[in-house]
Write a protein that holds these residues in place. Structure first.
Motif, short mmCIF file in Angstrom:
data_model
loop_
_atom_site.label_atom_id
_atom_site.label_comp_id
_atom_site.label_asym_id
_atom_site.label_seq_id
_atom_site.Cartn_x
_atom_site.Cartn_y
_atom_site.Cartn_z
N GLU A 227 6.39 4.38 2.87
CA GLU A 227 5.61 4.15 1.66
C GLU A 227 4.27 3.50 1.96
OE1 GLU A 227 6.12 5.29 -1.21
OE2 GLU A 227 8.21 5.96 -1.13
N LEU A 228 4.24 2.59 2.93
CA LEU A 228 2.98 1.97 3.32
C LEU A 228 2.03 2.98 3.95
CD1 LEU A 228 4.24 -1.44 4.79
CD2 LEU A 228 3.06 -1.07 2.60
N VAL A 229 2.57 3.81 4.84
CA VAL A 229 1.74 4.84 5.47
C VAL A 229 1.25 5.84 4.43
CG1 VAL A 229 1.71 6.73 7.14
CG2 VAL A 229 2.78 4.55 7.74
N ARG A 230 2.13 6.21 3.51
CA ARG A 230 1.74 7.13 2.43
C ARG A 230 0.54 6.58 1.65
NH1 ARG A 230 5.41 7.76 -3.02
NH2 ARG A 230 4.21 9.38 -4.07
N LYS A 231 0.60 5.30 1.30
CA LYS A 231 -0.51 4.67 0.57
C LYS A 231 -1.77 4.68 1.43
CE LYS A 231 -2.33 2.13 -2.82
NZ LYS A 231 -2.10 0.68 -2.97
N ASN A 232 -1.62 4.39 2.71
CA ASN A 232 -2.77 4.38 3.60
C ASN A 232 -3.41 5.77 3.72
OD1 ASN A 232 -2.20 1.71 3.99
ND2 ASN A 232 -1.36 1.96 6.05
N VAL A 233 -2.57 6.80 3.82
CA VAL A 233 -3.08 8.17 3.93
C VAL A 233 -3.87 8.51 2.66
CG1 VAL A 233 -2.44 10.61 4.06
CG2 VAL A 233 -1.34 8.94 5.56
N TYR A 234 -3.34 8.14 1.52
CA TYR A 234 -4.05 8.38 0.25
C TYR A 234 -5.40 7.66 0.21
CZ TYR A 234 -5.10 7.73 -4.74
OH TYR A 234 -5.72 7.67 -5.96
N ILE A 235 -5.38 6.38 0.51
CA ILE A 235 -6.61 5.58 0.42
C ILE A 235 -7.65 6.07 1.42
CG2 ILE A 235 -7.59 3.29 0.82
CD1 ILE A 235 -4.86 2.19 -0.16
N LEU A 236 -7.24 6.22 2.66
CA LEU A 236 -8.20 6.59 3.70
C LEU A 236 -8.71 8.02 3.52
CD1 LEU A 236 -6.38 4.83 6.63
CD2 LEU A 236 -8.68 4.30 5.85
N THR A 237 -7.83 8.94 3.17
CA THR A 237 -8.26 10.33 2.99
C THR A 237 -9.25 10.45 1.85
OG1 THR A 237 -6.19 11.18 3.90
CG2 THR A 237 -7.49 12.68 2.53
N THR A 238 -8.92 9.86 0.71
CA THR A 238 -9.82 9.99 -0.44
C THR A 238 -11.15 9.28 -0.19
OG1 THR A 238 -8.74 8.10 -1.52
CG2 THR A 238 -7.96 10.29 -2.11
N ASN A 239 -11.09 8.08 0.39
CA ASN A 239 -12.33 7.35 0.65
C ASN A 239 -13.21 8.06 1.67
OD1 ASN A 239 -12.20 3.79 0.14
ND2 ASN A 239 -11.14 5.34 -1.04
N ILE A 240 -12.60 8.50 2.77
CA ILE A 240 -13.39 9.08 3.86
C ILE A 240 -13.87 10.48 3.50
CG2 ILE A 240 -13.28 9.86 6.25
CD1 ILE A 240 -11.36 7.48 6.77
N ALA A 241 -12.98 11.33 3.00
CA ALA A 241 -13.42 12.67 2.59
C ALA A 241 -14.42 12.57 1.45
CB ALA A 241 -12.22 13.51 2.17
N GLY A 242 -14.24 11.59 0.58
CA GLY A 242 -15.15 11.41 -0.54
C GLY A 242 -16.57 11.09 -0.12
N LEU A 243 -16.75 10.54 1.06
CA LEU A 243 -18.10 10.29 1.55
C LEU A 243 -18.89 11.58 1.70
CD1 LEU A 243 -17.32 7.59 4.26
CD2 LEU A 243 -18.65 7.23 2.17
#
Length: 256
Positions: free
Chosen positions: A148-164
């Motif tokens: 669950e922690l990794v899942r949250k990290n994947v969501y946060i990092l993917t959206t933030n980084i791809a969103g750039l």
């Protein structure tokens, strides 16, 4: 009267947890930046929980300065949180929650999906949050909580980084830029595997990320912390010897 809870960090999320715990009948005692936690610990040496609701950058200093009597009563909720963060400070059995809700100034809390919690005080947190109308659920084993922690990290990092690169919302990202999202997510998962020492089911992590997209389809991809998250991901990749070409490409654009 129920056992007291210490709340270190009284920002937006801290305020939500304070309100939830107070409504559930727990006295809540704050530790602010200008307070010495050792003085509070002398008065309340055995609280039900010492909830750290500080920002990500303040987590390690807060754990380093935490009085010894509190170290086995810790509650954690920070983004990009992994077991290595608390293990580095001799904390071996914290209460951990992946908080899938946000609170911005002047607005009430907004739920994405139910928040999973694990650890000695998980049931207390779940009960308190549910009482405030915030869905939460208790996770009974550490392996599931790591996922669950990794899942949250994947969501946060993917959206933030791809969103750039693409901006917009998570719906825009998955509908119009799915190849970018999957590439970034895969490289993020490479880093997470190195950080945890564990290779998780990647398609399950992607499905978990998409579930969160569907839970808040208008969520913006990129916030103020996105460049910092990307830079930190590159630092981890360098330490791990990982190629992560897409992340490096995006980082070069940001810094060049």
């Amino acid at each position: 009267m129920k056992e007291p809870v210490i709340l270190q960090g009284v920002g937006e999320l801290g305020g939500v947890f304070a309100r939830a715990l107070l409504r559930a009948g727990h006295p809540v005692y704050p530790v602010t930046r200008d307070m010495d936690p050792r003085q509070v610990e002398a008065e309340y040496p055995e609280p039900a929980l010492v909830m750290l609701t500080v920002g990500e950058a303040d987590l390690h200093p807060a754990l380093e300065a935490m009085p010894g009597a509190w170290r086995q009563r810790v509650g954690l909720l920070q983004n990009e949180l992994l077991p290595r963060d608390w293990e580095a400070h001799g904390v071996d059995n914290p209460t951990v929650i992946a908080a899938w809700f946000e609170k911005k100034p002047g607005q009430d809390h907004k739920v994405v999906i139910p928040s999973p919690a694990h650890g000695p005080a998980a049931g207390m947190l779940v009960e308190a949050l549910n009482g405030l109308g915030i869905p939460a659920r208790e996770v009974t084993d550490a392996a599931t909580m790591r996922f669950e922690l990794v899942r949250k990290n994947v969501y946060i990092l993917t959206t933030n980084i791809a969103g750039l690169e693409c901006g917009g919302t998570v719906t825009d990202l998955w509908r119009d830029h799915q190849e970018l999202a999957r590439t970034v997510a895969d490289e993020v998962m490479d880093i997470q595997a190195w950080l945890t020492g564990e290779e998780l089911d990647r398609e399950a992590l992607i499905n978990g990320m998409v579930e969160a997209f569907e839970g808040d389809p208008e969520h913006k991809n990129t916030g103020r912390s996105a460049p910092v998250r990307l830079a930190r991901a590159i630092e981890h990749a360098d330490a791990a010897g990982l190629a992560v070409p897409k992340l490096r490409e995006l980082h070069a654009r940001q810094t060049g």
